[in-house]
Design a protein around this motif. Structure first.
Motif, PDB file in Angstrom:
ATOM      1  N   ARG A  38     -28.521 -31.456  15.453  1.00 43.77           N
ATOM      2  CA  ARG A  38     -28.740 -30.045  15.613  1.00 43.77           C
ATOM      3  C   ARG A  38     -30.483 -29.813  15.409  1.00 43.77           C
ATOM      4  O   ARG A  38     -31.125 -29.184  15.928  1.00 43.77           O
ATOM      5  N   GLU A  39     -31.081 -30.592  14.201  1.00 46.50           N
ATOM      6  CA  GLU A  39     -32.331 -30.533  14.156  1.00 46.50           C
ATOM      7  C   GLU A  39     -33.144 -30.983  15.332  1.00 46.50           C
ATOM      8  O   GLU A  39     -34.235 -30.693  15.773  1.00 46.50           O
ATOM      9  N   LEU A  40     -32.737 -32.210  15.764  1.00 50.09           N
ATOM     10  CA  LEU A  40     -33.588 -32.738  16.843  1.00 50.09           C
ATOM     11  C   LEU A  40     -33.728 -31.814  18.126  1.00 50.09           C
ATOM     12  O   LEU A  40     -34.600 -31.727  18.910  1.00 50.09           O
ATOM     13  N   GLU A  41     -32.469 -31.253  18.490  1.00 49.51           N
ATOM     14  CA  GLU A  41     -32.425 -30.121  19.342  1.00 49.51           C
ATOM     15  C   GLU A  41     -33.239 -28.983  19.326  1.00 49.51           C
ATOM     16  O   GLU A  41     -33.827 -28.386  20.105  1.00 49.51           O
ATOM     17  N   GLU A  42     -33.261 -28.657  18.099  1.00 46.81           N
ATOM     18  CA  GLU A  42     -34.248 -27.374  17.638  1.00 46.81           C
ATOM     19  C   GLU A  42     -35.563 -27.787  17.960  1.00 46.81           C
ATOM     20  O   GLU A  42     -36.689 -27.084  18.544  1.00 46.81           O
ATOM     21  N   LEU A  43     -36.101 -28.893  17.519  1.00 47.24           N
ATOM     22  CA  LEU A  43     -37.374 -29.683  17.947  1.00 47.24           C
ATOM     23  C   LEU A  43     -37.773 -29.688  19.281  1.00 47.24           C
ATOM     24  O   LEU A  43     -38.765 -29.400  19.684  1.00 47.24           O
ATOM     25  N   MET A  44     -36.663 -30.124  20.122  1.00 45.50           N
ATOM     26  CA  MET A  44     -36.891 -30.309  21.608  1.00 45.50           C
ATOM     27  C   MET A  44     -36.849 -28.815  21.995  1.00 45.50           C
ATOM     28  O   MET A  44     -37.242 -28.780  23.499  1.00 45.50           O
ATOM     29  N   GLY A  45     -36.426 -27.990  21.548  1.00 44.92           N
ATOM     30  CA  GLY A  45     -36.548 -26.512  22.171  1.00 44.92           C
ATOM     31  C   GLY A  45     -35.246 -26.141  22.932  1.00 44.92           C
ATOM     32  O   GLY A  45     -35.186 -25.316  23.714  1.00 44.92           O
ATOM     33  N   ILE A  46     -34.298 -26.991  22.668  1.00 44.48           N
ATOM     34  CA  ILE A  46     -32.760 -26.575  23.539  1.00 44.48           C
ATOM     35  C   ILE A  46     -32.238 -25.409  22.718  1.00 44.48           C
ATOM     36  O   ILE A  46     -31.598 -24.470  23.635  1.00 44.48           O
ATOM     37  N   ARG A  47     -32.234 -25.188  21.510  1.00 44.85           N
ATOM     38  CA  ARG A  47     -31.548 -24.263  20.811  1.00 44.85           C
ATOM     39  C   ARG A  47     -32.478 -22.713  20.631  1.00 44.85           C
ATOM     40  O   ARG A  47     -33.015 -22.704  19.486  1.00 44.85           O
ATOM     41  N   ARG A  48     -32.776 -22.366  21.866  1.00 52.51           N
ATOM     42  CA  ARG A  48     -33.575 -21.209  21.794  1.00 52.51           C
ATOM     43  C   ARG A  48     -33.031 -20.021  22.244  1.00 52.51           C
ATOM     44  O   ARG A  48     -31.947 -20.087  22.987  1.00 52.51           O
ATOM     45  N   ASP A  49     -33.311 -18.727  21.603  1.00 49.63           N
ATOM     46  CA  ASP A  49     -32.723 -17.393  22.572  1.00 49.63           C
ATOM     47  C   ASP A  49     -33.141 -17.504  23.756  1.00 49.63           C
ATOM     48  O   ASP A  49     -34.072 -17.823  24.102  1.00 49.63           O
TER      49      ASP A  49
END
Length: 61
Positions: A38-49
């Protein structure tokens, strides 16, 4: 044999041999911190509004 001027000067002892350049190793610090998926996905910008335009303004989906 054709020699360059620099080689002739070195042979006669009038010039010093050029020093070889040493390669510097780049020290790369390895990250010991383990990141979750999950932290990696946030860094890559996948989990954005996500926003979409509604009557000229943008709203969350």
């Amino acid at each position: 044999m054709t020699r360059t001027l620099q080689e002739q000067l070195i042979k006669n002892g009038l010039a010093k041999k050029p020093m070889k350049k040493r390669r510097q190793k780049n020290k790369i610090q390895k990250s010991k911190e383990q990141l979750s998926k999950r932290e990696l996905e946030e860094l890559m910008g996948i989990r954005r509004d996500t926003f979409k335009p509604v009557k000229g303004s943008f709203r969350k989906k």
